[in-house]
Design a protein around this motif. Structure first.
Motif, PDB file in Angstrom:
ATOM      1  N   VAL A   1       0.418  -1.481   0.018  1.00 28.11           N
ATOM      2  CA  VAL A   1      -0.175  -0.176  -0.116  1.00 28.11           C
ATOM      3  C   VAL A   1       0.638   1.212   0.415  1.00 28.11           C
ATOM      4  CG1 VAL A   1      -1.783   1.242   1.018  1.00 28.11           C
ATOM      5  CG2 VAL A   1      -1.778  -1.400   1.105  1.00 28.11           C
ATOM      6  N   LEU A   2       0.687   2.456  -1.245  1.00 31.05           N
ATOM      7  CA  LEU A   2       0.986   3.217  -0.969  1.00 31.05           C
ATOM      8  C   LEU A   2       0.842   4.885  -0.222  1.00 31.05           C
ATOM      9  CD1 LEU A   2       3.664   5.010  -2.507  1.00 31.05           C
ATOM     10  CD2 LEU A   2       1.920   5.763  -3.808  1.00 31.05           C
ATOM     11  N   THR A   3       1.664   5.015   0.529  1.00 28.91           N
ATOM     12  CA  THR A   3       1.191   5.578   1.859  1.00 28.91           C
ATOM     13  C   THR A   3       2.358   6.837   1.745  1.00 28.91           C
ATOM     14  OG1 THR A   3       2.862   4.974   2.961  1.00 28.91           O
ATOM     15  CG2 THR A   3       0.815   3.777   2.963  1.00 28.91           C
ATOM     16  N   GLY A   4       2.204   7.873   2.292  1.00 25.60           N
ATOM     17  CA  GLY A   4       2.668   9.775   2.338  1.00 25.60           C
ATOM     18  C   GLY A   4       4.029   8.947   2.863  1.00 25.60           C
ATOM     19  N   THR A   5       4.636   8.009   4.007  1.00 25.16           N
ATOM     20  CA  THR A   5       5.917   7.580   3.673  1.00 25.16           C
ATOM     21  C   THR A   5       6.495   6.263   3.426  1.00 25.16           C
ATOM     22  OG1 THR A   5       5.256   6.426   5.445  1.00 25.16           O
ATOM     23  CG2 THR A   5       5.411   8.728   6.865  1.00 25.16           C
TER      24      THR A   5
ATOM     25  N   ASP B   1       6.118   2.430   0.742  1.00 24.80           N
ATOM     26  CA  ASP B   1       5.684   2.172   1.001  1.00 24.80           C
ATOM     27  C   ASP B   1       5.427   0.705   1.885  1.00 24.80           C
ATOM     28  OD1 ASP B   1       5.215   2.172  -1.814  1.00 24.80           O
ATOM     29  OD2 ASP B   1       6.603   0.857  -2.499  1.00 24.80           O
ATOM     30  N   VAL B   2       4.814   0.191   2.326  1.00 20.85           N
ATOM     31  CA  VAL B   2       3.938  -0.376   3.538  1.00 20.85           C
ATOM     32  C   VAL B   2       2.977  -2.031   3.126  1.00 20.85           C
ATOM     33  CG1 VAL B   2       2.590  -0.185   5.019  1.00 20.85           C
ATOM     34  CG2 VAL B   2       3.788   1.623   4.686  1.00 20.85           C
ATOM     35  N   ASN B   3       3.520  -3.213   3.642  1.00 18.24           N
ATOM     36  CA  ASN B   3       2.516  -4.518   3.588  1.00 18.24           C
ATOM     37  C   ASN B   3       1.627  -4.378   3.765  1.00 18.24           C
ATOM     38  OD1 ASN B   3       4.618  -5.424   1.692  1.00 18.24           O
ATOM     39  ND2 ASN B   3       6.332  -5.265   2.572  1.00 18.24           N
ATOM     40  N   VAL B   4       0.977  -4.895   3.802  1.00 18.95           N
ATOM     41  CA  VAL B   4      -0.718  -4.726   4.810  1.00 18.95           C
ATOM     42  C   VAL B   4      -0.941  -6.083   4.146  1.00 18.95           C
ATOM     43  CG1 VAL B   4      -2.712  -4.720   5.619  1.00 18.95           C
ATOM     44  CG2 VAL B   4      -1.021  -2.666   4.834  1.00 18.95           C
ATOM     45  N   VAL B   5      -1.064  -7.050   5.667  1.00 18.27           N
ATOM     46  CA  VAL B   5      -1.852  -8.529   5.174  1.00 18.27           C
ATOM     47  C   VAL B   5      -3.443  -8.029   5.223  1.00 18.27           C
ATOM     48  CG1 VAL B   5      -2.178 -10.642   6.367  1.00 18.27           C
ATOM     49  CG2 VAL B   5      -0.502  -9.865   6.513  1.00 18.27           C
ATOM     50  N   GLN B   6      -4.038  -9.129   3.552  1.00 15.42           N
ATOM     51  CA  GLN B   6      -4.975  -8.702   3.814  1.00 15.42           C
ATOM     52  C   GLN B   6      -5.614 -10.236   3.436  1.00 15.42           C
ATOM     53  OE1 GLN B   6      -6.126  -6.627   0.260  1.00 15.42           O
ATOM     54  NE2 GLN B   6      -6.137  -4.506   1.408  1.00 15.42           N
ATOM     55  N   PRO B   7      -7.721 -10.301   4.030  1.00 18.17           N
ATOM     56  CA  PRO B   7      -7.795 -11.750   3.358  1.00 18.17           C
ATOM     57  C   PRO B   7      -7.771 -12.032   2.191  1.00 18.17           C
ATOM     58  CG  PRO B   7      -9.073 -10.223   4.542  1.00 18.17           C
ATOM     59  CD  PRO B   7      -7.926  -9.157   4.743  1.00 18.17           C
ATOM     60  N   ASN B   8      -7.988 -13.410   1.866  1.00 13.41           N
ATOM     61  CA  ASN B   8      -7.448 -13.833   0.476  1.00 13.41           C
ATOM     62  C   ASN B   8      -8.629 -13.727  -0.398  1.00 13.41           C
ATOM     63  OD1 ASN B   8      -7.269 -14.958  -2.074  1.00 13.41           O
ATOM     64  ND2 ASN B   8      -5.294 -16.084  -1.900  1.00 13.41           N
ATOM     65  N   TYR B   9      -8.936 -13.202  -0.625  1.00 18.70           N
ATOM     66  CA  TYR B   9     -10.838 -13.432  -0.705  1.00 18.70           C
ATOM     67  C   TYR B   9     -10.875 -14.256  -2.698  1.00 18.70           C
ATOM     68  CZ  TYR B   9     -12.203  -9.840   1.739  1.00 18.70           C
ATOM     69  OH  TYR B   9     -12.239  -8.910   2.675  1.00 18.70           O
ATOM     70  N   PRO B  10      -9.786 -14.412  -3.268  1.00 17.10           N
ATOM     71  CA  PRO B  10     -10.344 -15.403  -4.054  1.00 17.10           C
ATOM     72  C   PRO B  10     -10.211 -17.109  -3.694  1.00 17.10           C
ATOM     73  CG  PRO B  10      -9.561 -13.637  -5.043  1.00 17.10           C
ATOM     74  CD  PRO B  10      -9.443 -13.083  -3.796  1.00 17.10           C
TER      75      PRO B  10
END
Length: 353
Positions: free
Chosen positions: A305-309, A311-320
Motif C-alpha cells: 500500500v502506497l502511503t505518504g511515508t 510503501d507499506v506491506n499490509v496483510v489482507q484476506p485472500n478473498y478468491p
C-alpha cells in the motif's frame, strides 16, 4: 441478522460447441441408445438441455411422442435411409433412438421429494430416469437392464443383425459421464478405469472409441465431450450450471459464484456453512463471510500500500482463495445435500382471486 435478497447479477456468456459435435452426429448411425447424464442437483435444468441436444445432436425438433417430429436440415440424419415415421394408435411419431436420463451425484442432492421430481420430468416427456452415485456405484446395476429393455422394444434399423449394443453417453460438462462408464465396468466386468475423470469440465475433449462395459449382453459405450447450449437464456440457470462445475470457475468469477451459493443456502435455510466455518450466525454479505473464512483458514496475502511515508506491506484476506474453498465445500457435499431446482418443483405461485 441476514435478510433475504436477490441473486447476484451476472450475464451468462455464449458457450462454444466442442469440435467433437460433428463426430457425435456422425456416430449416431452406429448407436442403439442414448444415455444422457446430468447433475441431480439441477434435475429440471436437464429438460431444456435435453431439448437442445435433440435439436443439435440428434437433428430433431423438440416435441412429445404424440406429435410428428420434423427433421431439421442437417447434413446427416441419425438413421440410415432417412426419417422413418410409424403410426401407433392413430398418432404419428418419428422413430427416435431410445433415450435414458441419468441424474448423477444423487448423494449431493436433496432427494426428499424424489417422486415429485420424477413426476415433473415425466410431464416433460422424460419417462426413463435413473438416479445414480458413481462414487459408490449406487443404482448403477439398474442401467444395463433398462438399456436392454429400451433397445429391445425399439427399431434398430440397419443394426438389427448386430448382436452387440452400442450406447452413446452425452451430457453437459463435468456431470460424471466418464465416471459412469468406469462405474459400469467395475460392476459388470470387474475392471478398472477406461476413461480419465476429473473435478473440472473439459477432461474428455473428443469422441472416444468404443469401450466395453458389459459381457452379457455384449455392450459398448462411447464417451463424448460435454455439450452446452451456445446461449443460456436464464441467468439463474447459468449460475446453477456454473455452481455445479459445468464451466471453469474463472469464466464466471469465484466470488460471483460464492455470492450466489450464499444466497441459495440462506434462502433455503441450509445453514451448514455456519457450523462448518464456525461463523456463529448466518450472514447475507458475501464479503463478510469470505473475510471470516479466509481468516479461519489462514488464507491471507500481503499487499503493498502506497502511503505518504512510502510503501507499506499490509496483510489482507485472500478473498478468491476463500471463495474457492467455499465452492469446494459445497461441491464435495460438506455443506449438506442441496436441490437447486426446488423452486421449479413447487411450481409458479397460485394467482390471487
Amino acid at each position: 441478522m441476514w435478510q433475504a435478497r436477490g441473486p447476484p447479477a451476472w450475464r451468462p456468456p455464449a458457450w462454444h460447441l466442442p469440435r467433437g459435435l460433428k463426430k457425435m452426429q456422425s456416430s449416431l448411425k452406429l448407436v442403439d441408445c442414448i444415455i444422457e447424464v446430468h447433475d441431480a442437483r439441477i434435475s429440471f435444468g436437464a429438460c431444456d438441455i435435453v431439448t437442445y441436444n435433440k435439436q443439435h445432436i440428434f437433428g430433431l425438433c423438440p416435441g412429445s411422442g404424440t406429435e410428428l417430429l420434423k427433421v431439421l436440415e442437417f447434413p446427416k440424419f441419425p438413421f440410415e435411409g432417412g426419417p422413418v415415421c410409424v403410426t401407433r394408435r392413430g398418432k404419428e411419431t418419428l422413430g427416435l433412438k431410445p433415450h435414458l436420463l441419468v441424474l448423477n451425484k444423487m448423494d449431493l442432492a436433496d432427494l426428499k421429494e424424489q417422486q415429485k421430481i420424477i413426476q415433473h420430468l415425466e410431464g416433460e416427456g422424460l419417462k426413463n430416469v435413473i438416479f445414480t452415485n458413481c462414487v459408490k456405484d449406487e443404482n448403477i446395476k439398474q442401467i444395463i437392464p433398462k438399456v436392454t429393455e429400451l433397445v429391445g422394444s425399439s427399431y434398430r434399423y440397419h443394426r438389427g443383425e448386430n448382436l452387440e449394443y452400442c450406447i452413446m453417453v452425452i451430457g453437459v460438462p463435468n456431470v460424471g459421464k466418464s465416471s459412469l462408464i468406469n462405474s459400469l465396468r467395475r460392476q459388470h466386468l470387474r475392471k478398472g478405469k477406461a476413461t480419465r475423470v476429473g473435478g473440472e469440465p473439459g477432461i474428455t475433449r473428443a469422441v472416444m472409441s468404443r469401450i466395453q462395459v458389459c459381457e452379457r449382453p455384449l455392450m459398448f459405450l462411447l464417451d463424448t465431450p460435454g455439450v452446452l447450449a451456445p446461449r443460456i437464456q436464464s441467468v439463474e440457470t447459468g449460475l446453477k450450471l456454473a455452481l455445479c462445475g459445468t464451466v471453469l470457475d474463472h469464466l464466471v468469477g469465484e466470488e460471483t459464484l460464492a455470492d450466489y451459493l450464499l444466497y441459495t443456502l440462506n434462502r433455503r435455510q441450509l445453514l451448514g456453512y455456519v457450523q462448518h466455518y464456525g461463523l456463529g450466525e448466518a450472514c447475507d454479505d458475501i464479503a463478510s463471510v469470505l473475510k471470516r473464512v479466509a481468516v479461519k483458514l489462514r488464507k491471507t496475502q500481503k499487499v503493498k500500500v502506497l502511503t505518504g511515508t512510502g510503501d507499506v506491506n499490509v496483510v489482507q484476506p485472500n478473498y478468491p482463495a476463500a471463495a474457492r474453498d467455499f465452492l469446494r465445500a459445497f461441491r464435495s457435499g460438506v455443506l449438506g445435500p442441496v436441490m437447486l431446482d426446488r423452486d421449479l418443483l413447487q411450481g409458479p405461485p397460485a394467482a390471487e382471486p
